[in-house]
Design a protein around this motif. Structure first.
Motif, PDB file in Angstrom:
ATOM      1  N   SER A  72       0.833  -1.205   0.000  1.00 54.56           N
ATOM      2  CA  SER A  72       0.000   0.000   0.000  1.00 54.56           C
ATOM      3  C   SER A  72       0.865   1.252   0.000  1.00 54.56           C
ATOM      4  N   HIS A  73       1.891   1.244   0.822  1.00 53.75           N
ATOM      5  CA  HIS A  73       2.796   2.389   0.883  1.00 53.75           C
ATOM      6  C   HIS A  73       3.516   2.568  -0.450  1.00 53.75           C
ATOM      7  N   PHE A  74       3.994   1.463  -1.014  1.00 52.95           N
ATOM      8  CA  PHE A  74       4.663   1.515  -2.309  1.00 52.95           C
ATOM      9  C   PHE A  74       3.735   2.094  -3.368  1.00 52.95           C
ATOM     10  N   ASN A  75       2.513   1.590  -3.443  1.00 59.12           N
ATOM     11  CA  ASN A  75       1.566   2.057  -4.458  1.00 59.12           C
ATOM     12  C   ASN A  75       1.251   3.538  -4.308  1.00 59.12           C
ATOM     13  N   GLU A  76       1.112   3.979  -3.069  1.00 60.55           N
ATOM     14  CA  GLU A  76       0.830   5.394  -2.825  1.00 60.55           C
ATOM     15  C   GLU A  76       1.991   6.263  -3.300  1.00 60.55           C
ATOM     16  N   LEU A  77       3.214   5.896  -2.915  1.00 58.74           N
ATOM     17  CA  LEU A  77       4.386   6.671  -3.349  1.00 58.74           C
ATOM     18  C   LEU A  77       4.583   6.598  -4.862  1.00 58.74           C
ATOM     19  N   TYR A  78       4.332   5.436  -5.421  1.00 56.78           N
ATOM     20  CA  TYR A  78       4.491   5.250  -6.863  1.00 56.78           C
ATOM     21  C   TYR A  78       3.497   6.128  -7.623  1.00 56.78           C
ATOM     22  N   ASN A  79       2.257   6.166  -7.173  1.00 53.96           N
ATOM     23  CA  ASN A  79       1.252   7.004  -7.832  1.00 53.96           C
ATOM     24  C   ASN A  79       1.615   8.484  -7.743  1.00 53.96           C
ATOM     25  N   ILE A  80       2.133   8.913  -6.606  1.00 54.12           N
ATOM     26  CA  ILE A  80       2.584  10.300  -6.461  1.00 54.12           C
ATOM     27  C   ILE A  80       3.724  10.576  -7.430  1.00 54.12           C
ATOM     28  N   TYR A  81       4.663   9.643  -7.510  1.00 55.23           N
ATOM     29  CA  TYR A  81       5.807   9.807  -8.401  1.00 55.23           C
ATOM     30  C   TYR A  81       5.349   9.877  -9.859  1.00 55.23           C
ATOM     31  N   ILE A  82       4.439   8.992 -10.247  1.00 57.87           N
ATOM     32  CA  ILE A  82       3.924   9.000 -11.621  1.00 57.87           C
ATOM     33  C   ILE A  82       3.297  10.359 -11.947  1.00 57.87           C
ATOM     34  N   TYR A  83       2.499  10.861 -11.024  1.00 57.14           N
ATOM     35  CA  TYR A  83       1.839  12.147 -11.232  1.00 57.14           C
ATOM     36  C   TYR A  83       2.884  13.256 -11.401  1.00 57.14           C
ATOM     37  N   GLN A  84       3.895  13.263 -10.531  1.00 57.03           N
ATOM     38  CA  GLN A  84       4.921  14.305 -10.609  1.00 57.03           C
ATOM     39  C   GLN A  84       5.701  14.242 -11.915  1.00 57.03           C
ATOM     40  N   VAL A  85       6.050  13.032 -12.352  1.00 57.79           N
ATOM     41  CA  VAL A  85       6.790  12.872 -13.607  1.00 57.79           C
ATOM     42  C   VAL A  85       5.921  13.316 -14.785  1.00 57.79           C
ATOM     43  N   ALA A  86       4.670  12.889 -14.804  1.00 60.00           N
ATOM     44  CA  ALA A  86       3.777  13.249 -15.900  1.00 60.00           C
ATOM     45  C   ALA A  86       3.568  14.765 -15.956  1.00 60.00           C
ATOM     46  N   GLU A  87       3.378  15.357 -14.790  1.00 63.72           N
ATOM     47  CA  GLU A  87       3.172  16.809 -14.744  1.00 63.72           C
ATOM     48  C   GLU A  87       4.416  17.554 -15.221  1.00 63.72           C
ATOM     49  N   GLN A  88       5.590  17.106 -14.790  1.00 59.92           N
ATOM     50  CA  GLN A  88       6.835  17.756 -15.195  1.00 59.92           C
ATOM     51  C   GLN A  88       7.077  17.604 -16.692  1.00 59.92           C
ATOM     52  N   ARG A  89       6.823  16.439 -17.223  1.00 59.82           N
ATOM     53  CA  ARG A  89       7.029  16.208 -18.655  1.00 59.82           C
ATOM     54  C   ARG A  89       6.054  17.049 -19.478  1.00 59.82           C
ATOM     55  N   GLU A  90       4.822  17.162 -18.988  1.00 56.39           N
ATOM     56  CA  GLU A  90       3.832  17.981 -19.695  1.00 56.39           C
ATOM     57  C   GLU A  90       4.265  19.446 -19.675  1.00 56.39           C
ATOM     58  N   THR A  91       4.742  19.912 -18.531  1.00 57.83           N
ATOM     59  CA  THR A  91       5.229  21.291 -18.399  1.00 57.83           C
ATOM     60  C   THR A  91       6.411  21.533 -19.337  1.00 57.83           C
ATOM     61  N   ASP A  92       7.286  20.551 -19.465  1.00 56.95           N
ATOM     62  CA  ASP A  92       8.469  20.665 -20.320  1.00 56.95           C
ATOM     63  C   ASP A  92       8.155  20.425 -21.790  1.00 56.95           C
ATOM     64  N   GLY A  93       6.912  20.026 -22.110  1.00 58.58           N
ATOM     65  CA  GLY A  93       6.518  19.775 -23.502  1.00 58.58           C
ATOM     66  C   GLY A  93       7.079  18.480 -24.059  1.00 58.58           C
ATOM     67  N   LYS A  94       7.406  17.538 -23.186  1.00 57.11           N
ATOM     68  CA  LYS A  94       7.942  16.244 -23.632  1.00 57.11           C
ATOM     69  C   LYS A  94       6.812  15.238 -23.786  1.00 57.11           C
ATOM     70  N   LYS A  95       7.088  14.183 -24.552  1.00 58.28           N
ATOM     71  CA  LYS A  95       6.067  13.144 -24.769  1.00 58.28           C
ATOM     72  C   LYS A  95       5.819  12.355 -23.486  1.00 58.28           C
ATOM     73  N   LYS A  96       4.626  11.768 -23.411  1.00 62.09           N
ATOM     74  CA  LYS A  96       4.290  10.921 -22.260  1.00 62.09           C
ATOM     75  C   LYS A  96       5.130   9.653 -22.308  1.00 62.09           C
ATOM     76  N   LEU A  97       5.538   9.209 -21.132  1.00 58.58           N
ATOM     77  CA  LEU A  97       6.273   7.948 -21.041  1.00 58.58           C
ATOM     78  C   LEU A  97       5.291   6.782 -20.981  1.00 58.58           C
ATOM     79  N   THR A  98       5.746   5.629 -21.432  1.00 57.85           N
ATOM     80  CA  THR A  98       4.930   4.425 -21.290  1.00 57.85           C
ATOM     81  C   THR A  98       4.955   3.999 -19.831  1.00 57.85           C
ATOM     82  N   ARG A  99       4.061   3.111 -19.476  1.00 55.45           N
ATOM     83  CA  ARG A  99       3.996   2.603 -18.100  1.00 55.45           C
ATOM     84  C   ARG A  99       5.330   1.989 -17.683  1.00 55.45           C
ATOM     85  N   GLU A 100       5.950   1.230 -18.580  1.00 58.40           N
ATOM     86  CA  GLU A 100       7.225   0.586 -18.267  1.00 58.40           C
ATOM     87  C   GLU A 100       8.336   1.615 -18.095  1.00 58.40           C
TER      88      GLU A 100
END
Length: 161
Positions: free
Chosen positions: A79-107
């Protein structure tokens, strides 16, 4: 040489089993219990059968509690891992969108998370350790349950005959 995560997980599981101080089921399953010989179970006296039931029943109960605790710990880590992982995914996606980079695949995101986030890596190693503990304790519990059931069948047959 540094141990990999799977080696550390197996080592953690072995240390946990060693700390339980319950012998594993082997050829000499009654080692440490003078007068009991599992290979001649069907010839055992009633007092010996009572000793078997007490021994295997006690270990079985203890292992059931340990297994439940281990599953609970594993679930908490997951549960802790999933919570941190979801936060990390959100932060990476938001940063990439801000930087105008393409979305990463799940892997790719998982690879980035495990490469760049020490806390996620550590939690994943702990989860692997708990998975190994759950599997090993579950196997030992099944073996003790089988021994208990065998003694119980002898008692039942003796009472019927």
């Amino acid at each position: 040489m540094a141990k990999n995560a799977s080696d550390r997980a197996l080592e953690t599981a072995q240390e946990f089993l060693d700390d339980l101080n319950i012998q594993s089921i082997s050829d000499n399953v009654t080692q440490g219990y003078p007068g009991l010989d599992f290979t001649t179970l069907h010839e055992s006296t009633n007092d010996e059968l009572e000793a078997y039931i007490t021994m295997y029943g006690g270990y079985r109960s203890y292992l059931e509690v340990e297994l439940a605790d281990s599953v609970a710990i594993k679930t908490a880590f997951e549960s802790h891992f999933n919570e941190l992982y979801n936060i990390y995914i959100y932060q990476v996606a938001e940063q990439r969108e801000t930087d105008g980079k393409k979305k990463l695949t799940r892997e790719e995101i998982r690879g980035a998370a495990m490469t760049n986030n020490d806390q996620l890596r550590e939690l994943r190693t702990k989860i692997m350790g708990q998975e190994a503990i759950v599997t090993r304790v579950g196997g030992l519990l099944a073996a003790y349950k089988a021994c208990y059931d065998a003694v119980s069948r002898v008692v039942t047959l003796r009472n019927l005959g």
